[in-house]
Design a protein around this motif. Sequence first.
Motif, PDB file in Angstrom:
ATOM      1  N   ASP A 134       0.900  -1.160   0.000  1.00 26.06           N
ATOM      2  CA  ASP A 134       0.000   0.000   0.000  1.00 26.06           C
ATOM      3  C   ASP A 134       0.933   1.203   0.000  1.00 26.06           C
ATOM      4  N   LEU A 135       1.043   1.879  -1.147  1.00 28.39           N
ATOM      5  CA  LEU A 135       2.093   2.892  -1.305  1.00 28.39           C
ATOM      6  C   LEU A 135       1.551   4.179  -1.919  1.00 28.39           C
ATOM      7  N   LEU A 140       6.242   4.738  -3.591  1.00 29.39           N
ATOM      8  CA  LEU A 140       6.088   3.869  -4.754  1.00 29.39           C
ATOM      9  C   LEU A 140       7.196   4.123  -5.771  1.00 29.39           C
ATOM     10  N   ALA A 141       7.483   5.398  -6.035  1.00 31.33           N
ATOM     11  CA  ALA A 141       8.552   5.724  -6.984  1.00 31.33           C
ATOM     12  C   ALA A 141       9.902   5.195  -6.501  1.00 31.33           C
ATOM     13  N   ALA A 142      10.132   5.292  -5.189  1.00 27.03           N
ATOM     14  CA  ALA A 142      11.408   4.843  -4.647  1.00 27.03           C
ATOM     15  C   ALA A 142      11.547   3.329  -4.668  1.00 27.03           C
ATOM     16  N   LEU A 143      10.442   2.609  -4.491  1.00 28.57           N
ATOM     17  CA  LEU A 143      10.508   1.150  -4.354  1.00 28.57           C
ATOM     18  C   LEU A 143      10.138   0.399  -5.633  1.00 28.57           C
ATOM     19  N   ASP A 163      -2.643   6.885  -7.359  1.00 28.51           N
ATOM     20  CA  ASP A 163      -2.630   7.619  -8.617  1.00 28.51           C
ATOM     21  C   ASP A 163      -2.941   6.587  -9.682  1.00 28.51           C
ATOM     22  N   GLU A 164      -2.765   6.932 -10.937  1.00 31.83           N
ATOM     23  CA  GLU A 164      -2.972   5.925 -11.971  1.00 31.83           C
ATOM     24  C   GLU A 164      -1.966   4.790 -11.782  1.00 31.83           C
ATOM     25  N   PRO A 206       4.584  14.155   4.001  1.00 29.84           N
ATOM     26  CA  PRO A 206       3.892  14.197   2.711  1.00 29.84           C
ATOM     27  C   PRO A 206       4.806  14.091   1.488  1.00 29.84           C
ATOM     28  N   ASP A 207       6.028  14.640   1.569  1.00 36.89           N
ATOM     29  CA  ASP A 207       6.931  14.541   0.416  1.00 36.89           C
ATOM     30  C   ASP A 207       7.713  13.234   0.406  1.00 36.89           C
ATOM     31  N   GLY A 208       7.511  12.395   1.421  1.00 39.84           N
ATOM     32  CA  GLY A 208       8.157  11.091   1.450  1.00 39.84           C
ATOM     33  C   GLY A 208       9.594  11.087   1.901  1.00 39.84           C
TER      34      GLY A 208
END
Length: 278
Positions: A134-135, A140-143, A163-164, A206-208
Amino acid sequence: MDADEGLVALGFTEVEARVYCELLKGAPATGYRLAQALGKAPPSIYQALASLEHKGAVLVEEGEPRSFRPVPPDEVLTALQRGFDTRRREAADALRKLHAPVQDDRIYHLKSHAQVMERARAMIAGATERLLFDLFPPPLAALAPALTEASARRVSVVGLVYDEPPKAPFASVRSSSADFVRERWPGAQLTLVVDAREFLVALLTPDGTGVKQAIWSDSVYLSCLQHSGLAAEIQLSAPPSARARMARSFSLINSSPPGLRQLVGRQPRSSSKRGDTP
């Protein structure tokens, strides 16, 4: 960060860094000239030059007096990287011999972003059968590269995104509550459940890039509960045409991941009536 600070961060002393940078500005140079330019005592300069020669960062022209020329920065940095890689492998081998992993079923708090992300990557790398996630977009971009590698090893990977769904070899489903959650949730969510054996739940900034709260555990009981709940949420968010397939492939009972087998001590029996069981 200036050049001197960059070299110090890579293991140079302050004097070594200043000497090397001075040589880059104008070479060849004698130790005496370097001492004058840097305002340092000659003995400290010659000591730094000897160390730089040992590190392969300067070339020495023998003569009277001796002069010094810098090795090009790219060569120096490549040599430093190779040395680091060698020492890292040696340290890893030595540490691996000392480490005896023990499952203790406890819950641990993780405090730093680096610790959370390295734990996440290690979990993904260790997955063998089922991986649920659940990302939010930043984690998600990092992993995504690690998830792609896991999928290439034939680990069944599926998760919720907000997101999409990305074009990737692993499966992802846009959360049915994505808009509400992204607007109201107090940070970027990161949840991983691997083989129903271990789980990581983290609320990032929020910015991860920071951590508000994060926990990890290898309790198979708690991991099975996390797997069951997340699998059900993924199933509910999936298109109706995909829900039966999701239930067969990822629900706790039907997919029987390693953690469940460890928990119950046998292969659970499933039936067609359990097709919608989380």
